[in-house]
Design a protein around this motif. Structure first.
Motif, PDB file in Angstrom:
ATOM      1  N   ILE A 143     -20.016  18.549   6.106  1.00 60.12           N
ATOM      2  CA  ILE A 143     -19.027  19.498   6.741  1.00 60.12           C
ATOM      3  C   ILE A 143     -18.531  18.664   7.658  1.00 60.12           C
ATOM      4  CG2 ILE A 143     -17.279  21.444   7.504  1.00 60.12           C
ATOM      5  CD1 ILE A 143     -19.259  23.141   6.905  1.00 60.12           C
ATOM      6  N   PRO A 144     -18.271  17.853   8.693  1.00 58.24           N
ATOM      7  CA  PRO A 144     -18.080  16.959   9.348  1.00 58.24           C
ATOM      8  C   PRO A 144     -18.068  15.883   8.409  1.00 58.24           C
ATOM      9  CG  PRO A 144     -19.067  17.798  11.103  1.00 58.24           C
ATOM     10  CD  PRO A 144     -19.402  18.901   9.109  1.00 58.24           C
ATOM     11  N   MET A 145     -18.545  15.200   7.669  1.00 59.52           N
ATOM     12  CA  MET A 145     -18.607  14.250   6.028  1.00 59.52           C
ATOM     13  C   MET A 145     -17.203  14.594   5.888  1.00 59.52           C
ATOM     14  SD  MET A 145     -19.286  11.296   5.110  1.00 59.52           S
ATOM     15  CE  MET A 145     -19.042  10.210   3.832  1.00 59.52           C
ATOM     16  N   ILE A 146     -17.230  15.417   5.127  1.00 65.60           N
ATOM     17  CA  ILE A 146     -16.132  15.783   4.105  1.00 65.60           C
ATOM     18  C   ILE A 146     -15.251  16.247   4.839  1.00 65.60           C
ATOM     19  CG2 ILE A 146     -16.545  18.652   3.624  1.00 65.60           C
ATOM     20  CD1 ILE A 146     -16.456  18.007   0.715  1.00 65.60           C
ATOM     21  N   ARG A 147     -15.071  16.724   5.748  1.00 62.64           N
ATOM     22  CA  ARG A 147     -13.600  17.293   6.037  1.00 62.64           C
ATOM     23  C   ARG A 147     -12.972  15.524   6.390  1.00 62.64           C
ATOM     24  NH1 ARG A 147     -12.910  22.004   7.564  1.00 62.64           N
ATOM     25  NH2 ARG A 147     -14.098  23.460   8.562  1.00 62.64           N
ATOM     26  N   THR A 148     -13.580  14.585   7.273  1.00 62.31           N
ATOM     27  CA  THR A 148     -13.386  13.604   7.510  1.00 62.31           C
ATOM     28  C   THR A 148     -13.224  12.869   5.695  1.00 62.31           C
ATOM     29  OG1 THR A 148     -15.263  13.121   9.633  1.00 62.31           O
ATOM     30  CG2 THR A 148     -14.332  11.392   8.789  1.00 62.31           C
ATOM     31  N   GLU A 149     -13.511  12.455   5.225  1.00 67.74           N
ATOM     32  CA  GLU A 149     -13.078  12.349   4.367  1.00 67.74           C
ATOM     33  C   GLU A 149     -11.516  12.169   3.847  1.00 67.74           C
ATOM     34  OE1 GLU A 149     -14.657  11.795  -0.891  1.00 67.74           O
ATOM     35  OE2 GLU A 149     -16.037  12.688   0.551  1.00 67.74           O
ATOM     36  N   TYR A 150     -11.599  14.281   3.662  1.00 65.35           N
ATOM     37  CA  TYR A 150     -10.255  14.479   3.208  1.00 65.35           C
ATOM     38  C   TYR A 150      -9.116  14.188   3.901  1.00 65.35           C
ATOM     39  CZ  TYR A 150     -12.182  16.874  -1.078  1.00 65.35           C
ATOM     40  OH  TYR A 150     -13.025  17.508  -1.842  1.00 65.35           O
ATOM     41  N   ILE A 151      -9.521  14.087   5.767  1.00 66.69           N
ATOM     42  CA  ILE A 151      -8.029  13.955   5.786  1.00 66.69           C
ATOM     43  C   ILE A 151      -7.305  12.258   5.918  1.00 66.69           C
ATOM     44  CG2 ILE A 151      -7.216  13.429   8.315  1.00 66.69           C
ATOM     45  CD1 ILE A 151      -9.360  16.294   9.710  1.00 66.69           C
ATOM     46  N   ILE A 152      -9.121  10.886   5.538  1.00 70.39           N
ATOM     47  CA  ILE A 152      -8.244   9.667   5.791  1.00 70.39           C
ATOM     48  C   ILE A 152      -7.418  10.116   4.117  1.00 70.39           C
ATOM     49  CG2 ILE A 152      -9.953   8.015   5.165  1.00 70.39           C
ATOM     50  CD1 ILE A 152     -11.776   8.076   6.699  1.00 70.39           C
ATOM     51  N   LEU A 153      -8.048  10.708   3.413  1.00 72.06           N
ATOM     52  CA  LEU A 153      -7.727  10.724   2.063  1.00 72.06           C
ATOM     53  C   LEU A 153      -5.954  11.822   2.198  1.00 72.06           C
ATOM     54  CD1 LEU A 153      -7.038  10.094  -1.293  1.00 72.06           C
ATOM     55  CD2 LEU A 153      -8.382  12.454  -1.197  1.00 72.06           C
ATOM     56  N   LEU A 154      -5.753  12.304   3.103  1.00 68.58           N
ATOM     57  CA  LEU A 154      -4.578  12.483   3.111  1.00 68.58           C
ATOM     58  C   LEU A 154      -3.881  12.115   3.748  1.00 68.58           C
ATOM     59  CD1 LEU A 154      -5.221  16.632   3.576  1.00 68.58           C
ATOM     60  CD2 LEU A 154      -4.279  15.144   1.757  1.00 68.58           C
ATOM     61  N   LEU A 155      -3.940  10.698   4.822  1.00 69.22           N
ATOM     62  CA  LEU A 155      -3.353  10.048   5.144  1.00 69.22           C
ATOM     63  C   LEU A 155      -2.366   8.659   4.578  1.00 69.22           C
ATOM     64  CD1 LEU A 155      -5.427   9.901   9.315  1.00 69.22           C
ATOM     65  CD2 LEU A 155      -3.024  11.543   8.216  1.00 69.22           C
ATOM     66  N   ILE A 156      -3.246   8.447   3.419  1.00 70.92           N
ATOM     67  CA  ILE A 156      -2.476   7.502   2.698  1.00 70.92           C
ATOM     68  C   ILE A 156      -1.216   7.774   2.427  1.00 70.92           C
ATOM     69  CG2 ILE A 156      -3.167   6.107   0.972  1.00 70.92           C
ATOM     70  CD1 ILE A 156      -7.113   6.687   0.890  1.00 70.92           C
ATOM     71  N   LEU A 157      -0.787   8.604   2.071  1.00 68.92           N
ATOM     72  CA  LEU A 157       0.450   9.230   1.611  1.00 68.92           C
ATOM     73  C   LEU A 157       1.353   8.660   2.199  1.00 68.92           C
ATOM     74  CD1 LEU A 157       2.280   9.946  -0.659  1.00 68.92           C
ATOM     75  CD2 LEU A 157       1.851  12.547  -0.328  1.00 68.92           C
ATOM     76  N   PRO A 158       1.479   9.256   3.427  1.00 67.50           N
ATOM     77  CA  PRO A 158       2.528   9.305   4.360  1.00 67.50           C
ATOM     78  C   PRO A 158       2.589   7.301   4.978  1.00 67.50           C
ATOM     79  CG  PRO A 158       0.872  10.698   5.710  1.00 67.50           C
ATOM     80  CD  PRO A 158       0.123  10.628   4.401  1.00 67.50           C
ATOM     81  N   ALA A 159       1.057   7.203   5.290  1.00 66.89           N
ATOM     82  CA  ALA A 159       1.028   5.333   5.948  1.00 66.89           C
ATOM     83  C   ALA A 159       2.037   4.957   4.314  1.00 66.89           C
ATOM     84  CB  ALA A 159      -0.130   5.255   5.899  1.00 66.89           C
ATOM     85  N   LEU A 160       1.528   5.091   3.189  1.00 66.63           N
ATOM     86  CA  LEU A 160       1.966   4.300   2.240  1.00 66.63           C
ATOM     87  C   LEU A 160       3.928   4.799   1.950  1.00 66.63           C
ATOM     88  CD1 LEU A 160      -0.061   4.222  -0.663  1.00 66.63           C
ATOM     89  CD2 LEU A 160       1.055   2.285   0.073  1.00 66.63           C
ATOM     90  N   ALA A 161       4.107   6.317   2.058  1.00 69.37           N
ATOM     91  CA  ALA A 161       5.858   6.011   2.382  1.00 69.37           C
ATOM     92  C   ALA A 161       6.101   5.520   3.589  1.00 69.37           C
ATOM     93  CB  ALA A 161       5.889   7.256   2.941  1.00 69.37           C
ATOM     94  N   HIS A 162       5.963   5.659   4.659  1.00 65.91           N
ATOM     95  CA  HIS A 162       6.432   4.805   5.823  1.00 65.91           C
ATOM     96  C   HIS A 162       6.445   3.975   5.461  1.00 65.91           C
ATOM     97  CE1 HIS A 162       7.314   8.381   9.001  1.00 65.91           C
ATOM     98  NE2 HIS A 162       6.259   8.326   8.637  1.00 65.91           N
ATOM     99  N   PHE A 163       5.619   2.577   4.728  1.00 62.94           N
ATOM    100  CA  PHE A 163       5.127   1.063   4.369  1.00 62.94           C
ATOM    101  C   PHE A 163       6.588   0.914   3.396  1.00 62.94           C
ATOM    102  CE2 PHE A 163       3.871  -1.453   1.107  1.00 62.94           C
ATOM    103  CZ  PHE A 163       3.918  -2.919   1.332  1.00 62.94           C
ATOM    104  N   TYR A 164       6.873   1.428   2.295  1.00 65.03           N
ATOM    105  CA  TYR A 164       7.993   1.241   1.613  1.00 65.03           C
ATOM    106  C   TYR A 164       9.468   2.079   1.742  1.00 65.03           C
ATOM    107  CZ  TYR A 164       4.138   0.789  -1.895  1.00 65.03           C
ATOM    108  OH  TYR A 164       3.295   0.129  -3.114  1.00 65.03           O
TER     109      TYR A 164
END
Length: 648
Positions: free
Chosen positions: A306-327
């Motif tokens: 459960i911590p593993m899958i939460r970690t994977e999903y949270i990292i995945l969800l953080l990609i969008l805002p990071a890309l949005a701020h980059f562009y």
């Protein structure tokens, strides 16, 4: 105008190439059939390798139809020898389902989850459609080629298991091979695990029976989501090591790129582009070790599921805002800050949901997240297209990298949702896209640096020219100030401060070296009357003329300076009083003989002069001045227009 039109034409050609080249590339590949060693497929639970050449150096994906036993956790003893023989020979025409003791539900295609699979429901006439929760047994028989290892004897084979949701246990030829997690018939009796497993076994049989129990009561998807790989032990080990090597390389490369851009940000904190891009790299690098081979579990083997899958999903969800701020940091005028706020808010909401909800609920978050990604990708690409057409520097190369990242992302999304089977079209997935984007961004940064360096060079050249001009101007002003500091502006003679300094130097030289000198003080007679009768301009003309007489009548070694209003001091080095008298008389007579003119009237001006010679009795140069001044006043008392030497 012509240059702007040329830039627009070049941008249009670039866009056409950007659109059609990937299409040409994709058209050369059949995405459905393009896979790794898929010359054979299982049919009705039987995988026939009789007609395959020697499999040395190859691994085989055990794709195709496996026997499927829903809600049954079967073991080898549940299949008697007769039913097993019948099941491995489906072409004999016998009714295997009736002869088999376990409740046979049909065949299921692997790789593939059991979600949506339909089985007959004995209670109702309509079939039962499965969801992700449940447990089942899979069974496959492999028929090897004759003398599969090239010579008689026993051969060591291997099986590699990747994404099977979410616990499984495997038997080969009646012997237990491995398990991942704990298989159970309910949430309470099972333990999920996402470790990647390889199992090795030795056999001399040409038939290999694989029995696999799978249970899932945690994830929204259940079953063998990815292919199971079969091959000789060395080939499986090399295949696994190769996968690990690729992921290690990608993780290290992308982390280093992130660290590089983060260091750039530390040096230029006003440029947030470097910070956001480093965060994108860090997020994707961490995502790469949480997916695929799950390398994170190699370093943290005891990390619960459960911590593993939460970690994977949270990292995945953080990609969008990071890309949005980059562009947005690069194209502030083209990308709306409201869009940025919406995506930030959506990402925060989804992260909170992942933290709060159980896995069987928050794993559904990938669908709205993927929609957000696709919407933002379309939004960014449209903005980059507009900027490229406008000819903005760097927009074209960033568009190039962004398109490849989006293509890789679409491939991963479609493959993850089992819509297409192109896993080896982009074997590195989004990691490939981010590397291409990094390359594009690096070219963009290089262009920025090049333009900045060019501007800096131009600025440096301009600054050097301005500095030279300013330095020349300062030198002119300095010379002017120096001249003003030592020269009387009216007579062009030394001023009082400098003539007194020179007199003091001469006095000190006399005290040290006994170098004799004399001075005389000249004062114009009745000069006030000249100003009163003819005006101050005429008085200034008289003073300027006297300055000329000094310059023409004295030796080069003699020094004359304006001592006061109409008083002048003359220093005569290495000259005794009588020699000074000769020089003073020259000045006095020349002045007296000159005729001045003002308002049509001519007049003359005379002067009185007092001379003094340095002596041992002088304790300071001021004593010498006092004597010359006394002699000058005596000349005035005697009737003016004369020269006197101070009498000792």
């Amino acid at each position: 105008m012509r240059a702007a039109l040329r830039r627009r034409v070049q941008s249009a050609l670039f866009l056409l190439a950007l659109i059609f080249l990937p299409l040409v590339f994709l058209s050369c590949i059949n995405p459905i059939n393009f896979n790794f060693e898929r010359e054979a497929e299982a049919e009705k639970g039987f995988f026939d390798l009789q007609n395959r050449p020697d499999t040395d150096g190859h691994v085989v994906k055990l794709d195709g139809e496996w026997e499927f036993y829903w809600n049954q956790l079967l073991e080898p003893e549940d299949f008697d020898r007769n039913s097993r023989e019948n099941l491995v020979q489906p072409a004999s025409g016998k009714d295997t389902q009736k002869q088999n003791k376990p409740s046979f539900n049909g065949y299921i295609t692997l790789p593939g989850i059991w979600n949506g699979y339909t089985i007959p429901d004995g209670k109702t006439s309509s079939p039962l459609k499965l969801n992700g929760f449940g447990h089942a047994t899979y069974r496959l028989v492999i028929n090897l080629a004759d003398n599969a290892d090239g010579n008689p004897g026993r051969t060591i084979y291997g099986l590699k298991f990747t994404e099977i949701d979410t616990a499984y246990s495997v038997w080969v030829n009646g012997k237990h091979l491995l398990q991942n997690g704990t298989v159970g018939t309910s949430r309470e009796t099972m333990t999920p695990s996402w470790h990647r497993r390889e199992g090795y076994f030795e056999t001399d049989s040409q038939k290999i029976e694989i029995l696999m129990q799978v249970s899932n009561y945690y994830h929204r998807k259940g079953g063998a989501e990815e292919a199971i790989t079969f091959g000789k032990a060395g080939d499986i080990a090399r295949y696994t090591a190769g996968n690990h090597g690729i992921q290690y390389f990608l993780f290290g490369s992308i982390m280093l790129l992130g660290a590089y851009h983060f260091i750039l940000f530390l040096y230029r904190k006003e440029n947030k582009t470097y910070l956001y891009f480093s965060l994108v790299c860090f997020a994707i690098a961490l995502r790469s070790i949480c997916s695929g081979e799950k390398l994170l579990l190699l370093f943290l083997p005891s990390l619960p599921w459960i911590p593993m899958i939460r970690t994977e999903y949270i990292i995945l969800l953080l990609i969008l805002p990071a890309l949005a701020h980059f562009y947005h940091s690069i194209f502030r005028t083209s990308l709306s800050k409201y869009f940025l706020f919406i995506f930030d808010l959506a990402s925060v909401g989804m992260v909170v949901f992942v933290l709060a909800a159980p896995p069987d609920l928050f794993t559904w978050i990938t669908y709205p997240y993927q929609i957000c990604l696709l919407v933002y990708a379309a939004y960014v690409i449209s903005a980059l297209v507009r900027e490229t057409i406008k000819g903005r520097d760097g927009a074209g190369i960033l568009l190039f990298g962004t398109v490849f990242l989006v293509l890789a992302g679409i491939n991963d999304i479609a493959y993850n949702n089992m819509l297409i089977n192109t896993s080896y079209l982009f074997p590195l997935g989004v990691s490939t896209g981010i590397i291409i984007l990094v390359f594009s961004h690096t070219v963009y940064i290089a262009g920025q640096f090049s333009r900045a360096f060019k501007k800096a060079e131009e600025f440096s050249v301009n600054m050097e020219r301005k500095v030279e001009e300013r330095t020349a101007e300062l030198k002119r002003k300095q010379r002017k100030l120096e001249k003003l500091a030592r020269e009387d502006t009216l007579t062009k003679l030394y001023n009082r401060r400098l003539i007194l300094e020179l007199l003091e130097d001469s006095f000190q030289r006399y005290q040290r070296y006994n170098t004799i000198f004399s001075i005389f003080i000249l004062d114009l007679d009745d000069f006030k009357k000249v100003n009163d009768n003819y005006g101050h301009l005429t008085g200034d003309a008289v003073l300027r003329k006297l300055g000329t007489i000094f310059r023409n009548g004295l030796r080069e070694s003699d020094i004359a300076g304006r001592f006061g209003g109409e008083e002048f001091l003359v220093l005569l080095p290495e000259t005794k009083a009588d020699g000074a008298h000769v020089a003073a008389e020259t000045i006095r007579t020349t002045l007296a003989q000159h005729r001045f003119e003002a308002s049509g009237t001519q007049f003359t001006v005379t002067c009185s002069i007092g001379i003094s010679q340095i002596r041992k009795t002088h304790s300071a140069f001021t004593a010498l001045l006092a004597e010359a001044d006394s002699a000058m006043y005596r000349a005035k008392e005697e009737g003016r227009n004369r020269t006197y030497i101070f009498a000792t």
